[in-house]
Design a protein around this motif. Structure first.
Motif, PDB file in Angstrom:
ATOM      1  N   GLU A 315      -7.496  -4.329   4.393  1.00  0.00           N
ATOM      2  CA  GLU A 315      -7.445  -4.278   6.110  1.00  0.00           C
ATOM      3  C   GLU A 315      -8.194  -5.318   6.646  1.00  0.00           C
ATOM      4  N   LYS A 415       4.021  -5.234   5.322  1.00  0.00           N
ATOM      5  CA  LYS A 415       2.497  -5.193   5.435  1.00  0.00           C
ATOM      6  C   LYS A 415       2.704  -4.814   7.449  1.00  0.00           C
ATOM      7  N   ASN A 418       3.446  -2.098   9.567  1.00  0.00           N
ATOM      8  CA  ASN A 418       2.404  -1.209   9.518  1.00  0.00           C
ATOM      9  C   ASN A 418       1.443  -1.926  10.540  1.00  0.00           C
ATOM     10  N   ASP A 419       1.421  -3.085  10.447  1.00  0.00           N
ATOM     11  CA  ASP A 419       0.334  -3.779  11.360  1.00  0.00           C
ATOM     12  C   ASP A 419       1.162  -3.200  12.844  1.00  0.00           C
ATOM     13  N   SER A 422       2.682   1.132  13.316  1.00  0.00           N
ATOM     14  CA  SER A 422       1.342   1.708  12.661  1.00  0.00           C
ATOM     15  C   SER A 422       2.120   1.743  11.270  1.00  0.00           C
ATOM     16  N   HIS A 423       0.919   2.485  10.990  1.00  0.00           N
ATOM     17  CA  HIS A 423       1.510   3.071   9.232  1.00  0.00           C
ATOM     18  C   HIS A 423       2.313   4.407   9.327  1.00  0.00           C
ATOM     19  N   GLY A 426       5.591   2.837   8.682  1.00  0.00           N
ATOM     20  CA  GLY A 426       5.330   2.752   7.881  1.00  0.00           C
ATOM     21  C   GLY A 426       6.904   3.553   7.289  1.00  0.00           C
ATOM     22  N   ASP A 427       5.318   4.957   6.555  1.00  0.00           N
ATOM     23  CA  ASP A 427       5.904   5.763   5.993  1.00  0.00           C
ATOM     24  C   ASP A 427       6.902   6.585   6.435  1.00  0.00           C
ATOM     25  N   GLU A 455       5.143  -0.049  -1.250  1.00  0.00           N
ATOM     26  CA  GLU A 455       6.123  -0.520  -0.501  1.00  0.00           C
ATOM     27  C   GLU A 455       7.719  -0.801  -1.458  1.00  0.00           C
ATOM     28  N   THR A 489      10.901   0.722  13.870  1.00  0.00           N
ATOM     29  CA  THR A 489      10.499  -0.432  13.601  1.00  0.00           C
ATOM     30  C   THR A 489      11.135  -1.884  15.082  1.00  0.00           C
TER      31      THR A 489
END
Length: 548
Positions: A315, A415, A418-419, A422-423, A426-427, A455, A489
């Motif tokens: 990253e 991505k 995530n960006d 947050s991660h 994303g999880d 993913e 999200t």
């Protein structure tokens, strides 16, 4: 459960010899002390000497308590097989002699061991049993032991995603800590609560717990260790408080010198610091923190943190505009993550094999094999299972003259989630996608979903031809797009691109089938995403507003 009285010692406590009282008092003092205050190597020597003294005075119950101290120190040193073997033996003795104190302690220690092994379900089972036995102890359990058991149960509930139950137990443990003025225990409870709320994605609750933790530190002049600093830093980053996170985490740039300090916490803290610098646009400082982290990981063999450092490194390269290098680093991160998961599962298998004998070993080994075939984040099958199962299914389809289709799915612009979010978000998306795949599999006999990495997912459909597979995946595409992602999200949509391949098209091997599906997936990406491409070269947008 009855009170233990089965070793030929019916005398009351008053009938104990002076040596018995001295040994028991020394063991109790060690048990009541926080484990991180001990030098593991020195404590192992001390525990073995106490075991010898307990043996000489014919007190196997005290000897087993010293063995649990030794097991705890061995687990801190990373020797989980040896720790597991001791705890299994002690627990078996406690069961055979119906000894409530030892049963409570052994369940508590086993809960911690299985949590360390990544088996959260078994960890919960042992934590629950420890809580059930506590009231039967004679004399009554100490307040600190009750707090420890309650905290262990809260932690394991959090690890299994039962956040409501975790909060209830954290509150119970904190009430006991407040009532008994156990400041250090309350510090630990608030740290674990804050991290659990962070894992749950409850940023406001996590920040509130972190604020209470820091207020406690200020009132009682406590030391903010690196593990706690890392917890608070992660929470502040998720809240966009980059500068405050950097100020909090900067002291962790110190050189690692104390061999008994938690190296893993120091390294993890440096990863979080690097992320904070990156988010603040201070890329040189981020690179410096990351170099220190990776040097420490290499020195101490911290494989899990090293993998996380690789992700942050990729990253960081992207943030610097070095996209080619970032792509290569990101692929290396995914490969390292898969190797780590495989190594962790293999280690878990070795521990279980050491812990259990004969029939138990077979059951534990089978469970370990099942764990080795599962992705730890989503619970779906992993690439190892696919590599073993898909050739068999393809051979069976050829023998019976039936079709078999596969679909490779890749989430669009993952991505960005995530960006931007947050991660952790994303999880949560990945876990929800896994749930949707599992629900789809339940409607289609013999089918299953798997996570190939990152993913990317796979859906295998025995008995389904190409057109049928496209129809199934069209439904899945719509289900994913129409799912309410807003709690996770926000305004960002979640869609997927899919490539579908079928054995009816003449593929002779599983590798050929997957290769074509992967190629067709990338055609879906190139044609606009949020669509399915099948082997007949017809791309189908699954919605009127496919992502561009």
């Amino acid at each position: 459960m009855v009170a233990w009285a089965g070793l030929g010692r019916a005398e009351a406590v008053d009938g104990e010899t002076a040596e018995e009282q001295r040994v028991e008092a020394e063991i109790a003092a060690i048990e009541e002390q926080p484990r991180l205050d001990h030098d593991p190597a020195g404590m192992i020597v001390r525990a073995r000497r106490l075991a010898d003294r307990a043996e000489r005075i014919d007190r196997p119950d005290l000897r087993h308590r010293t063995r649990m101290i030794e097991a705890d120190m061995l687990s801190r040193q990373g020797d989980l097989p040896a720790a597991g073997r001791i705890l299994h033996d002690v627990h078996a003795w406690a069961v055979a002699h119906r000894h409530p104190h030892l049963l409570t302690l052994s369940h508590w220690h086993l809960s911690g061991l299985f949590a360390q092994l990544g088996d959260a379900t078994t960890a919960v089972e042992h934590a629950v049993r420890a809580m059930e036995i506590l009231p039967t102890m004679t004399p009554a359990a100490s307040t600190r032991l009750r707090m420890r058991c309650t905290l262990a149960l809260a932690d394991t509930y959090g690890d299994t995603g039962d956040y409501a139950a975790a909060r209830e137990r954290y509150a119970e443990a904190e009430r006991m800590a407040v009532a008994t003025a156990e400041i250090n225990v309350r510090f630990l409870i608030l740290n674990n609560l804050a991290y659990t709320e962070f894992q749950a994605g409850e940023n406001a609750a996590a920040s509130e717990a972190a604020d209470r933790l820091l207020a406690l530190v200020g009132r009682h002049d406590l030391v903010l260790d690196d593990s706690t600093r890392d917890t608070v830093g992660k929470i502040w980053l998720s809240a966009g408080r980059h500068a405050e996170a950097i100020a909090l985490l900067q002291p962790s740039e110190k050189e690692y010198s104390n061999q008994y300090e938690e190296a893993n916490s120091v390294a993890s803290c440096l990863v979080t610091l690097a992320e904070a610098y990156r988010m603040a646009g201070e890329l040189d400082q981020a690179e410096t923190a990351l170099r220190r982290c990776r040097r420490l990981c290499a020195e101490r063999g911290l494989a899990a943190v090293e993998v996380e450092a690789q992700r942050v490194g990729a990253e960081l390269l992207a943030a610097a505009g070095r996209f080619g290098e970032a792509f290569t680093a990101h692929k290396a991160f995914h490969a390292a993550a898969m190797r780590l998961h495989s190594a962790q599962r293999d280690a878990r298998t070795r521990v279980l094999q050491v812990m259990y004998e004969t029939e138990e070993a077979l059951r534990a080994g089978e469970r370990a094999r099942q764990l080795a075939m599962r992705d730890p984040l989503t619970g779906l099958y992993n690439r190892r299972f696919v590599d073993a199962e898909l050739p068999l299914l393809l051979h069976r389809a050829a023998e019976t003259g039936t079709a078999l289709s596969v679909a490779v799915l890749d989430l669009d612009y993952f991505k960005r989630i995530n960006d931007t979010c947050s991660h952790e978000a994303g999880d949560r998306v990945l876990r929800q996608i896994a749930d949707l795949l599992t629900a789809r599999a339940q409607t289609l006999s013999g089918s299953f979903g798997a996570r190939l990495g990152g993913e990317e997912f796979l859906f295998v459909m025995p008995g389904v031809d190409g057109p049928g597979a496209v129809a199934e995946m069209s439904g899945l595409c719509q289900t994913i797009r129409r799912h309410d992602w807003r709690p996770v999200t926000g305004h960002l949509p979640v869609t997927t691109s899919i490539g579908v391949s079928s054995s009816a098209d003449g593929h002779g091997s599983a590798a050929d089938l997957l290769r074509e599906a992967d190629m067709l997936l990338y055609r879906s990406k190139a044609d606009g995403r949020d669509r399915i491409t099948s082997a007949d070269d017809r791309a189908t947008a699954s919605g009127p507003q496919a992502i561009r």
